[in-house]
Design a protein around this motif. Structure first.
Motif, short mmCIF file in Angstrom:
data_model
loop_
_atom_site.label_atom_id
_atom_site.label_comp_id
_atom_site.label_asym_id
_atom_site.label_seq_id
_atom_site.Cartn_x
_atom_site.Cartn_y
_atom_site.Cartn_z
N LEU A 23 4.92 26.49 -45.04
CA LEU A 23 5.64 26.01 -43.85
C LEU A 23 6.12 27.16 -42.96
O LEU A 23 5.84 27.15 -41.76
CB LEU A 23 6.79 25.08 -44.26
CG LEU A 23 6.33 23.72 -44.80
CD1 LEU A 23 7.48 22.95 -45.41
CD2 LEU A 23 5.66 22.90 -43.69
N ALA A 48 7.71 20.70 -33.48
CA ALA A 48 8.46 20.25 -34.66
C ALA A 48 8.59 21.39 -35.67
O ALA A 48 9.69 21.68 -36.17
CB ALA A 48 7.77 19.05 -35.30
N LEU A 49 7.49 22.08 -35.95
CA LEU A 49 7.53 23.21 -36.90
C LEU A 49 8.40 24.34 -36.35
O LEU A 49 9.20 24.93 -37.08
CB LEU A 49 6.12 23.72 -37.16
CG LEU A 49 5.28 22.90 -38.14
CD1 LEU A 49 3.84 23.39 -38.12
CD2 LEU A 49 5.85 23.00 -39.54
N SER A 100 4.70 28.25 -39.20
CA SER A 100 5.61 28.15 -38.06
C SER A 100 5.84 29.48 -37.35
O SER A 100 5.89 29.53 -36.12
CB SER A 100 6.97 27.62 -38.52
OG SER A 100 6.79 26.47 -39.31
N SER A 117 21.56 28.43 -37.32
CA SER A 117 22.44 28.49 -38.51
C SER A 117 22.84 29.92 -38.81
O SER A 117 23.95 30.14 -39.29
CB SER A 117 21.78 27.89 -39.76
OG SER A 117 20.66 27.17 -39.48
N MET A 176 15.66 21.52 -49.03
CA MET A 176 14.51 20.63 -48.98
C MET A 176 13.83 20.54 -50.34
O MET A 176 12.85 19.80 -50.50
CB MET A 176 13.50 21.15 -47.93
CG MET A 176 13.97 21.10 -46.49
SD MET A 176 12.84 22.01 -45.40
CE MET A 176 12.15 20.67 -44.45
N LEU A 205 17.61 26.51 -46.19
CA LEU A 205 16.91 25.34 -45.68
C LEU A 205 15.84 24.90 -46.68
O LEU A 205 15.75 23.72 -47.04
CB LEU A 205 16.27 25.67 -44.32
CG LEU A 205 15.45 24.56 -43.68
CD1 LEU A 205 16.36 23.42 -43.24
CD2 LEU A 205 14.68 25.08 -42.46
N ALA A 230 10.81 24.21 -34.17
CA ALA A 230 12.23 23.85 -34.15
C ALA A 230 12.82 23.92 -35.56
O ALA A 230 13.92 24.42 -35.75
CB ALA A 230 12.39 22.45 -33.57
N THR A 231 12.07 23.43 -36.55
CA THR A 231 12.62 23.36 -37.91
C THR A 231 12.71 24.72 -38.58
O THR A 231 13.70 25.03 -39.24
CB THR A 231 11.74 22.43 -38.78
OG1 THR A 231 11.45 21.26 -38.05
CG2 THR A 231 12.46 22.08 -40.08
N PHE A 232 11.66 25.52 -38.46
CA PHE A 232 11.61 26.74 -39.26
C PHE A 232 11.88 28.03 -38.46
O PHE A 232 11.92 29.10 -39.03
CB PHE A 232 10.28 26.84 -39.99
CG PHE A 232 10.10 25.73 -40.99
CD1 PHE A 232 10.76 25.77 -42.20
CD2 PHE A 232 9.31 24.62 -40.69
CE1 PHE A 232 10.63 24.74 -43.13
CE2 PHE A 232 9.19 23.58 -41.60
CZ PHE A 232 9.86 23.64 -42.82
N LEU A 268 16.05 26.26 -35.73
CA LEU A 268 17.16 25.79 -36.55
C LEU A 268 17.76 26.91 -37.41
O LEU A 268 18.97 27.11 -37.39
CB LEU A 268 16.71 24.59 -37.42
CG LEU A 268 17.71 24.06 -38.44
CD1 LEU A 268 18.88 23.39 -37.72
CD2 LEU A 268 17.05 23.06 -39.39
#
Lengths: 312, 283
Positions: free
Chosen positions: B151, A38-39, B155, A50, B140, B136, A41-43, A46
């Protein structure tokens, strides 16, 4: 589905209740990787996607991005400072291969001794590795200072005052100045890597070479260096990819100046995106950088592997 | 290499030994000198620094440290850095170890494909995503909060950390794990009580690696935090040195305050730190 087929085999052995437990456990396995994915993929993924999208738009960060096709890429190849930033980073990487990898290897050979004090010297030599690039960069800006800097003052004290020089504000020497600090910071890292490789070489090889009457230099050239091949390949790769990712030291010491003499892709990207608000163009530059780093690393790995295959 | 061969002759100071010492000491002392110079310059007045840059201080002016500490808000910067790196590294290692165990030992559909997807992260420099990541985090509502760093810091190192921990899990014996499963322990129980304790040596290594890297991180810290009260040490130190650029004594004092504790910790745990920072390059 894997989970159901696995459950089916369990059913064959243990009946219905067992199969439900097995199916539950099958799902549990995904919980182990869920937070990480999840982390990631998001940070990571993704934003990567973009960046690719933004690279085909013109965007100031406020209004909605406007699709412009490949215009940013055409602009990137016509942007002389951008093209020059790759020449600069190439020079930087070549320089760091000497002051980080080659010097690190030299120091590994020099400091690989069990004599009193050598362990301490190795520790001291490695110590800049734990400091931030910012601290290193600020400190060295003062070392290079024309009037009050350590370097020029040491030159004057040694009777070499004619060589005193405004190192970082002269376009001719600024890049060399940054390269030296890079070496100061990272040579210890490569020393440790080569040291570990040196320790793996069996002493019997040296004894055999000595029996054959090889001098210390011949032993270094014919025994040590060939056996460090694998380590050298990794070290060069780390140095090259690390070189493309360089930013902190340049931003701290010169921020691309004087007159773009130390402009590298990352400093130019940050300027385009965050000073000039050309987000689309900046994104295109990051995509180009990703491709360049990928291609260079891959080409290097393939080239070294092929030579390897020919040799044996 | 002549080292091992000459170990037996170490007691005698042959000319070769003396030369070896002389070269080694000269180079290492030369490398270490800028740090020594920084330390003693921090105790000199600006005038002393300008007139005699190499000379030792006439008097030890420790008040420069008090001044730099207060003017630079260095206590706050330290606190921010401790908080951000502490939370990030803890979360990162917990999450990475969990995933690494699954990738190493559990069998499930799509495991290898997902692992290779993750490995993309090994090749990418973080600079390639700064633009979208900035927006992003803005969308958020996290810019200018600790989360804007925590975060991404959790990651971005995941790929390397999972990769390193996975290779360690692969080296562990299966027997303990199998025994726990036969005794009826669930997957999570087996992981928490049997496998996680076994991975501790590798955990120490990746904790150190990430601690040093994240403590020193500049780019994200510079772009995602503009609030002076929330800045981490590298970004804060950079701003401070820009502001007091000609107040040499203050910059040298601030540099000393931010580097000496790190160097002390390094020399105390030298072996572990070196192992941590070179891991991945050595396997």
């Amino acid at each position: 589905m894997d989970s159901s087929s696995r459950a089916a085999t369990h059913r064959g052995r243990g009946g219905i209740t067992r199969s439900r437990a097995a199916r539950l456990e099958e799902l549990q396995k995904y919980l182990f990787i869920l937070p990480a994915l999840a982390l990631f993929a998001t940070f990571v993924l993704l934003p990567l996607g973009s960046a690719l999208y933004f690279s085909f738009t013109t965007w100031d960060g406020l209004r909605t991005p406007e699709w412009v096709g490949t215009r940013n890429y055409a602009r990137a190849f016509a942007d002389t400072i951008h093209v020059r930033s790759y020449v600069n980073v190439g020079v930087y990487i070549l320089g760091t291969l000497v002051v980080e990898v080659a010097f690190g290897l030299l120091m590994a050979v020099l400091l690989a001794s069990d004599r009193l004090g050598f362990a301490f010297m190795r520790g001291l030599f490695f110590s800049p590795m734990v400091l931030s690039m910012v601290a290193a960069g600020i400190l060295w800006k003062y070392v290079y200072d024309y009037r009050t800097g350590l370097l020029n003052e040491a030159l004057r004290a040694g009777g070499l005052g004619d060589f005193a020089h405004p190192w970082l504000s002269d376009p001719g020497t600024a890049m060399a100045g940054v390269i030296v600090v890079s070496g100061w910071k990272y040579a210890g890292f490569f020393m440790i890597i080569f040291l570990a490789a040196l320790r793996r070489i069996p002493t019997s090889l040296y004894e055999a070479a000595m029996l054959d009457g090889a001098t210390a230099l011949q032993r270094l050239w014919h025994v040590t260096l060939p056996l460090l091949r694998e380590t050298t390949i990794i070290a060069v790769l780390l140095c090259v990819t690390g070189g493309f990712a360089a930013f902190d030291l340049f931003f701290t010491m010169t921020n691309g100046g004087p007159f773009n003499a130390t402009e590298i892709p990352t400093t130019w990207i940050v300027k385009q995106a965050f000073d000039r608000h050309n987000m689309g163009y900046g994104a295109a530059l990051t995509v180009i950088m990703t491709v360049v780093v990928g291609v260079v690393s891959l080409a290097y790995l393939l080239a070294t592997r092929r030579r390897h295959a020919v040799e044996y | 290499m002549s080292t091992s061969a000459s170990a037996t002759r170490a007691r005698r100071a042959t000319p070769a030994t003396i030369l070896h010492y002389w070269v080694a000491i000269t180079v290492v002392a030369g490398m270490a000198f800028p740090l020594v110079w920084m330390l003693y310059s921090s105790l000199k007045t600006n005038q002393e620094i300008a007139l005699t840059p190499l000379a030792l201080p006439a008097a030890f002016r420790w008040q420069h440290y008090v001044e730099a500490w207060q003017l630079g808000n260095l206590g706050r910067l330290y606190l921010n850095s401790l908080l951000v790196t502490g939370v990030s590294v803890t979360a990162l290692v917990m999450i990475a170890s969990l995933a690494a165990y699954a990738f190493a030992r559990l069998r499930f559909r799509g495991r290898d494909a997902l692992f290779y997807l993750l490995l993309i992260g090994l090749l990418l420099p973080a600079q390639v995503v700064i633009i979208p990541l900035f927006f992003l985090l803005r969308d958020m509502g996290l810019l200018n909060t600790y989360w804007a760093l925590i975060l991404p810091y959790t990651s971005w190192p995941l790929a390397l950390t999972i990769y390193l921990l996975r290779s360690y899990y692969l080296t562990l014996e299966r027997e303990l794990e199998d025994a726990a499963r036969i005794d009826g322990a669930g997957l999570f129980q087996t992981y928490v009580f049997v496998m996680f304790p076994l991975v501790r040596p590798a955990l120490a290594t990746v904790v150190i690696l990430n601690l040093v890297n994240l403590w020193n991180e500049l780019l994200f810290a510079l772009l995602f935090i503009q609030d002076e009260q929330l800045r981490t040490l590298p970004a804060g130190l950079l701003a401070f040195s820009g502001y007091y650029i000609v107040d040499y004594r203050l910059v040298f004092a601030a540099l000393s305050i931010t580097t000496v504790p790190i160097l002390v910790v390094y020399f105390l745990f030298q072996r572990q730190v070196i192992a941590g920072l070179t891991t991945g390059a050595l396997d």
